[in-house]
Design an enzyme around this catalytic site. Sequence first.
Site, PDB file in Angstrom:
ATOM      1  CD  GLU A   5      -3.078  -1.005   0.217  1.00 14.05           C
ATOM      2  OE1 GLU A   5      -3.114  -0.007  -0.519  1.00 14.05           O
ATOM      3  OE2 GLU A   5      -3.898  -1.942   0.140  1.00 14.05           O
TER       4      GLU A   5
ATOM      5  NE  ARG B 263      -3.825   2.797  -0.610  1.00 10.10           N
ATOM      6  CZ  ARG B 263      -5.087   2.706  -0.220  1.00 10.10           C
ATOM      7  NH1 ARG B 263      -5.749   3.778   0.126  1.00 10.10           N
ATOM      8  NH2 ARG B 263      -5.693   1.538  -0.156  1.00 10.10           N
TER       9      ARG B 263
ATOM     10  CG  ASP C 205      -5.775  -7.155  -7.607  1.00  7.79           C
ATOM     11  OD1 ASP C 205      -4.713  -7.421  -7.019  1.00  7.79           O
ATOM     12  OD2 ASP C 205      -6.674  -6.449  -7.099  1.00  7.79           O
TER      13      ASP C 205
ATOM     14  CD  GLU D  69     -10.918  -1.625  -8.092  1.00 11.00           C
ATOM     15  OE1 GLU D  69     -12.073  -1.288  -7.745  1.00 11.00           O
ATOM     16  OE2 GLU D  69      -9.921  -1.476  -7.359  1.00 11.00           O
TER      17      GLU D  69
HETATM   18  C1  DMJ Z   1      -6.461   0.507  -4.880  1.00 11.76           C
HETATM   19  O1  DMJ Z   1      -5.700   0.828  -3.782  1.00 11.76           O
HETATM   20  C2  DMJ Z   1      -5.605  -0.095  -5.948  1.00 11.76           C
HETATM   21  O2  DMJ Z   1      -6.270  -0.016  -7.149  1.00 11.76           O
HETATM   22  C3  DMJ Z   1      -5.242  -1.506  -5.678  1.00 11.76           C
HETATM   23  O3  DMJ Z   1      -4.540  -2.111  -6.743  1.00 11.76           O
HETATM   24  C4  DMJ Z   1      -6.420  -2.357  -5.349  1.00 11.76           C
HETATM   25  N1  DMJ Z   1      -7.551  -1.680  -4.900  1.00 11.76           N
HETATM   26  C5  DMJ Z   1      -7.616  -0.355  -4.469  1.00 11.76           C
HETATM   27  C6  DMJ Z   1      -8.919   0.310  -4.842  1.00 11.76           C
HETATM   28  O4  DMJ Z   1     -10.003  -0.500  -4.894  1.00 11.76           O
END
Ligand code: DMJ
Length: 640
Positions: free
Chosen positions: A266, A270, A399, A532
């Site tokens: 994260e 971010r 993902d 998404e």
């Molecule tokens: C985000 O922090 C990013 O897109 C991450 O890859 C997965 N999901 C969240 C938002 O849903």
Amino acid sequence: MTTPALLPLSGRRIPPLNLGPPSFPHHRATLRLSEKFILLLILSAFITLCFGAFFFLPDSSKHKRFDLGLEDVLIPHVDTGKGAKNPGVFLIHGPDEHRHREEEERLRNKIRADHEKALEEAKEKLKKSREEIRAEIQTEKNKVAQDIKTKEKKPLPPVSIPKLIGISGGDPEDTDIRKKRDKIKEMMKYAWDNYRLYGWGHNELRPIAKKGHSTNIFGSSQMGATIVDALDTLYIMGLHDEFRDGQKWVEDNLDFSVNSEVSVFEVNIRFIGGLLAAYYLSEEEIFKVKAVQLAEKLLPAFNTPTGIPWAMVNLKSGVGRNWGWASAGSSILAEFGTLHMEFVHLSYLTGDPVYYKKVMHIRKLLQKMDRPNGLYPNYLNPRTGRWGQYHTSVGGLGDSFYEYLLKAWLMSDKSDHEARKMYDDAIEAIEKHLIKKSRGGLTFIGEWKNGHLEKKMGHLACFAGGMFALGADGSRDKAGHYLELGAEIARTCHESYDRTALKLGPESFKFDGAVEAVAVRQAEKYYILRPEVIETYWYLWRFTHDPRYRQWGWEATLAIEKYCRVSGGFSGVKDVYSSTPAHDDVQQSFFLAETLKYLYLLFSSDDLLPLDHWVFNTEAHPLPVLHLANTTLSGNPAVR
Ligand code: DMJ
């Protein structure tokens, strides 16, 4: 000293010796006898001890003492001479022996002198008052803090920034589209202003309670996650005052030397992603410096037996660990597999290959591993290097690993063929085993659990529509097929929104008999402002210009405006099937970083952040394509 014979043996008490006048001669004789016996025992024990000490204590002459300044280390002598019969045994003769004696004598004297000096210093210290000692400690502390600051301010090596194309503008010609785009900009301003007012410096905002909010992914300190995540969206929307406000906060307050345990993934997507994007867009050095400082703090997370990083790391101590719930302490594919983009940029900007090496090591390790049915399981144990449970998902836990394989190729100006091959192979296996059509004709991506396909698709997996479209060009002669697959996923995800009362999508939805694209369990009915589905609409729009994607994006905008706008910002909702929804009272940082950014781009012209020059990280932070064929990894012209 206590006589050993008077000490209790094995917890049993020995009665005191009677030294008084004899009353029973036979008894006295017994006493004298045991006395002698005990003395004999002590004597023999003493002799054994001396004997043992003589033979078994290490011979100090076989050790050489090296004064390393802070500590002394004992290192056994080793005969490295060519003629040594028995390497490891130290043999010195003649003039060498003399030289060695001198050397040992010198070392001994030095140690003696050092000890004396230390003793003197200690005595001096003891003469000082408590206040004086305190003041000295404070001076030392200040010096250390100053040193850190100087190090932080040290300029990074100059690197030419790739030519930045389309970092502003994107005004659409159509008035209606422009109005829609303005509306989205207003929503961004509302989200930001409320955060500014009620949550400034906190990681996120509680828009109903009107106070700061945080979760364990950000650790225990206020790191201003919303500020860092929102910077580039503010920039491209032309909200320059707000951007400068955010920049000032970063300059004055963003501090990573905190005793706080954060999520490596994260923080990477971010914070490092957000800071790098802000740097590339604005060219303000501070963002690059902060990104590098933070990256340095994440590096200890890679200190595992395999080099697969821990999920969490303490920014101060560097101690890492994994989530307890993740398949017996495994690391997670979507976490350790979503570092590549940011880490390659860090090496590019600093000239330090350490970041590049870390992510390439992960890739090499994954390449060597067996994959059941060609699928990558979601869990990998960083201690053993073995897969955990055989679960595979294109949604949560898997993902962005697939996304970053494709994007590694794109951001290398399509020169990282290894990444592209891994992506193509992975996608082929996913299509074969995980992608199905429902009875009603909706294409969905299920989840593989120990050889069984669960017909459930998460909101998170909806990003894959955009990924398939983005990867179509450059695929193994199947560009049309992948663009079509992307469009089918977009349609399914739109259905998951359309079949709710609020026209907002649930966290996950099922395909089970008559149930299609609908959440069944109460715990899956929430919407937390996730991006998404809108992300997929935007990619599909860019590649097809099919107006349906703008139409679907606008439906989502109106629904967010109607059901998620509250008095102090935007909030998630707990049940998208209820027409009077309860709010979860959280304004997620990704709402500003991703959801509103993708919406804004959907209603902008294509010259804003064109996709052949920019690659978006998984948190929607745009990073420029690196034309590495003309430069070294450190961003300087290649010497040929
Ligand atoms: C985000 O922090 C990013 O897109 C991450 O890859 C997965 N999901 C969240 C938002 O849903």
